[in-house]
Design a protein around this motif. Structure first.
Motif: not given
Length: 874
Positions: A25-26, A48-49, A14-21, A31-32
């Motif tokens: 783009s989120h 899923n997409g 989750l932390r990685r997702f927010f940092t990358q966002s 996707r990554q």
């Protein structure tokens, strides 16, 4: 409360997702991450997409799938800080915490307000005790100082925000109690108009004197709260898009056991991870009865037997039996069942509690008090939401298990593990269900479906049900026949029977080791519908039973020595954290404190400013800047020392002394201000981006230090093997895991041919065959990765679980790791081979390690194994 490993891993993603966002783009960050092989494998059919909602296209929204009993609420509490630091960029976030019902709302508020509760303790630890909890009913009591100085959490139901006539509903109503919040907001200038677009105006005839409505919804919109959604599949729907647009959240984090396709599932916690972390009781021992009295009698006997076994445990456990009576229009009502317990079963009345809509005898009862007498609880539908006693062990449902949805909730009650700790007596590590069903197998199929609704996948759900015969013998003549035998109710022609099934007298079947699921499906097409479930159950039971002896069932001991290392005359287990813990490292030796221009840069623009981090641009508009500046302390009173202290508090690391950290931070800030001439005011505005960049440098530095410490460990001659406390392999070690299914019959697996844990692919199965066919192998084991009972070796940052462990006829141990040709030369594989060969070398010829591939130097798998064991092909 110490987080479990699966909880930590989910929150790290989750932390990685927010940092990358913040960088891409989120949707692209999603996707990554979900395309990474390990994450994609976890998600499986959930992959899923990314679904964007029209009303909130700019807002990151993801879901963490956690099975029932996995601790979603404690994870949500820890997720608050992650989101605050990465996406909200606030010291004190405002959080809107949605729950599915008013009952859960009240209980969640009570837990979060209780400073002794683990949920509140987690929040207090993250925000240094500066936490305020509000029920939605308290919304008008929230003061500006509360939001400025504390992490404020408002607990609500979604229903409170979805009224169509917003003018009449108080969340959207103009209320003078909130005027202090609005008068302190910056004026809505032309440049910052975007920060206010979407806020409702108060009704007035004077268009020039228009002001924003002093509503709670407008307050939320302005502060952009973090949204936590519990049981998201029940709460968030497409119909709520308009509502979410009115709230204007900074991010949405959903938690559920059963996500839907549009939930944007980022991470999937597997149900078996809960079992391995001792969170839930599995398997579920299921007994089906055709008569309710016998079901009740056996359930009572089981509970009594469990209480006797519990007396031998160190912790206090008093097993409870949950009865589900039938509704008032059926035969076995609450009254009928209670009379049966009192008059026929002779249960003392003070041991029975009734929990229905009208009867609330559980209220105020402390089940954990040893002097409290309750042993039996009768309900009709689900127990009240939030009631959660892990002493519930046995469920006896007299309702229709197939159609009654309340069974699902009650099943969840008996699956909680007391104190999240495995018991000494194996019987106390299972859950028990006694049900009434007209056909054997029908209830099992129904419970499998209900487990899927609790977050189990297909294979996990099937593997979690352990059917047991009832003690009464008057139900089905096939219960007492041999495991491979089934007597039909009618006659069949030999032509109707697959050749892999033996057939005598026109009505008796004998399953063989060659019988497959497809053969059973063909057979069932010729059987009466009422008999199909019975035959399927009998065959499934046959496959699970030790119909052929195995080394484990014969009591043969199989152990593998652990790798140890010596520190000041003391032997320690060679585990990554232990190896690193005895290594003395300094952050300055592994991470340059200076942030160069390509790593971190701040550029002012006419309408805002831009952050460049590692070549990625984070843009802030003027409106965004104005919107979060009021939440910062006045930049005029900040100093570089203040900023260093703030960063030190945020970046606190247990393995880095504060003196080292402060000096490293001082050097970093000094370089940014003195050498690169970045104003302190700009650093204050971008302090969260700066914090996250420094955090990434700390993580990279620790990785370097771990690699160094592990390399030192490998070089030093202080390693040995521990034969006194080895890894023991036992008959039930992989109970509940999916098993390998195939036509090939393995002859030497330690647990038996029918208890081989599932293998990853065809090539791995071929490797298993080669080991099984090797004359030098006495028996072998499929070693399951990341399982508590499995053999493991350390790597620099994690553990390595070899695929196969074998004992040779001369008592040496052979450890085999299989890799496809495309993975045989990767750095990860080389690290595993290195530690495997060191382990074998330390054994002084008592153990061998082999990296096997389908073709290795032109040699077949069989040749590779024989060469390693020292035996040449005949």
């Amino acid at each position: 409360m110490q987080l479990k490993k699966y909880q930590i891993e989910a929150l790290n993603v989750l932390r990685r997702f927010f940092t990358q966002s913040r960088i891409v783009s989120h949707p692209e960050a999603f996707r990554q991450i979900t395309s990474e092989p390990e994450i994609a494998a976890r998600l499986a059919v959930l992959k899923n997409g990314y679904t964007l909602w029209d009303s909130i296209p700019h807002i990151p929204r993801v879901c963490l799938k956690v099975p029932t009993g996995g601790g979603k609420t404690i994870m949500a509490a820890h997720a608050v800080k992650i989101a605050a630091e990465t996406i909200c960029e606030k010291d004190n976030p405002l959080v809107l915490w949605f729950v599915p019902s008013d009952t859960i709302r009240r209980q969640t508020v009570e837990a979060l307000k209780n400073k002794r509760h683990p949920y509140r303790q987690a929040l207090d630890e993250q925000f240094f005790g500066k936490v305020r909890i509000f029920d939605l009913d308290d919304k008008f009591n929230i003061r500006p100082d509360d939001i400025a100085d504390n992490a404020c959490i408002v607990v609500s139901t979604m229903q409170s925000f979805v009224k169509t006539d917003t003018a009449k509903y108080n969340v959207y109503r103009d209320n003078e109690n909130l005027d202090d919040h609005f008068v302190k907001m910056p004026a809505a200038s032309a440049e910052s108009a975007a920060a206010y677009t979407g806020m409702e105006f108060a009704e007035t005839d004077n268009t020039k004197a228009r002001r924003h409505k002093y509503s709670f919804a407008n307050l939320l919109f302005y502060h952009r709260p973090l949204m936590i959604v519990d049981e998201a599949h029940k709460v968030v729907t497409d119909l709520s898009q308009e509502t979410l647009g009115r709230i204007n959240p900074a991010a949405i984090i959903e938690f559920t056991a059963t996500p839907r396709p549009n939930n944007n599932t980022l991470y999937n916690v597997n149900a078996m991870e809960l079992k391995e972390e001792e969170m839930i009781k599995l398997p579920i021992a299921l007994v089906e009865h055709s008569g309710w009295e016998t079901a009740v009698d056996e359930a009572i006997q089981r509970r009594a037997d469990l209480e006797k076994k519990a007396a031998g445990e160190n912790d206090y456990i008093r097993p409870l039996l949950l009865f589900q009576a039938q509704s008032k229009d059926k035969e076995v009502t609450v009254e009928v069942l209670k009379n049966y317990l009192l008059e026929t079963s002779n249960i003392p009345e003070n041991q029975i509690k009734t929990a229905t809509g009208e009867q609330k005898e559980l209220d105020g009862i402390d089940i954990f008090n040893p002097n409290e007498p309750t042993r039996y609880i009768i309900t009709v539908e689900a127990l009240k939401e939030g009631w959660d006693c892990s002493f519930a062990y046995v469920l006896c449902s007299l309702a229709n298990v197939k159609s009654d949805t309340s069974v699902e909730q009650l099943l969840g009650r008996v699956m909680r593990m007391p104190y999240a700790k495995t018991r000494k007596n194996p019987a106390l590590n299972k859950a028990y269900a006694y049900v009434v069903s007209p056909y054997f197998g029908e209830a099992a199929a129904a419970i499998v479906e209900k487990l899927k609704n609790k977050g189990f996948d297909d294979s996990e759900a099937l593997a979690s049900i352990q059917q047991e015969p009832p003690k009464t013998l008057d139900i089905n003549k096939n219960w007492n026949t041999p495991n491979n035998q089934y007597t039909l109710s009618g006659k069949l022609k030999p032509a109707d029977i697959p050749s892999t099934i033996q057939f005598t007298n026109g009505d008796t079947l004998f399953f063989t080791s060659e019988t497959t699921d497809e053969d059973i499906k063909k057979l069932c097409k010729k059987l009466p519908l009422k008999e199909v479930a019975d035959v399927i159950w009998k065959f499934e039971n046959y496959k699970k039973t030790d119909h052929e002896p195995s080394p484990a069932s014969q009591g043969i001991v199989f152990t593998v020595p652990r790798l140890m290392f010596k520190v000041q005359k003391e032997l320690l287990f060679a585990e990554p954290d232990t190896i690193f813990a005895v290594f003395d490292w300094n952050i300055a030796d592994y991470a340059e404190p200076r942030l160069l221009e390509h790593e971190f840069n701040i550029g002012e623009t006419g309408k805002g400013f831009v952050l460049d981090i590692d070549g990625n641009r984070l843009k802030y508009s003027a409106a965004e800047r104005e919107n979060f500046l009021p939440n910062l302390v006045d930049t005029d009173i900040w100093t570089s020392a203040n900023l260093c202290c703030w960063l030190d508090r945020k970046l606190k690391q247990e393995d880095i002394p504060q003196t080292h950290m402060l000096e490293w931070l001082r050097c970093s800030i000094e370089y940014l201000m003195d050498t690169r001439k970045i104003p302190l005011s700009s650093l204050i505005i971008a302090k969260y981006a700066l914090m996250n960049k420094l955090l990434s440098k700390i993580y990279a530095a620790r990785q370097k230090a771990k690699n160094t410490s592990f390399a030192l460990f490998l070089r030093e001659g202080r390693k040995t093997l521990d034969y006194k406390n080895p890894f023991p392999f036992t008959l039930g070690m992989y109970e509940g895991l999916p098993v390998h299914e195939g036509s090939y019959k393995f002859a030497k697996h330690f647990l038996g041919n029918n208890k081989i844990p599932a293998m990853d692919d065809h090539e791995e199965i071929e490797c298993a065959k080669a080991i099984d066919q090797e004359p030098q192998v006495r028996f072998w084991l499929r070693n399951v990765a990341r399982h508590n009972a499995s053999f493991k070796l350390p790597t620099a940052t994690d553990f390595f679980y070899p695929d196969f462990i074998a004992r040779l006829v001369d008592d040496r141990i052979l450890v085999v790791e299989y890799k496809g040709a495309h993975l045989a030369e990767t750095p990860d594989t080389k690290e595993k081979v290195n530690i495997g060969e060191i382990w074998a070398k330390v054994s002084k010829n008592k153990a061998l390690f082999l990296l096997a591939t389908i073709k290795k130097g032109g040699k077949r798998l069989e040749d590779q194994i024989r060469e390693k064991t020292g035996k040449q092909p005949a």
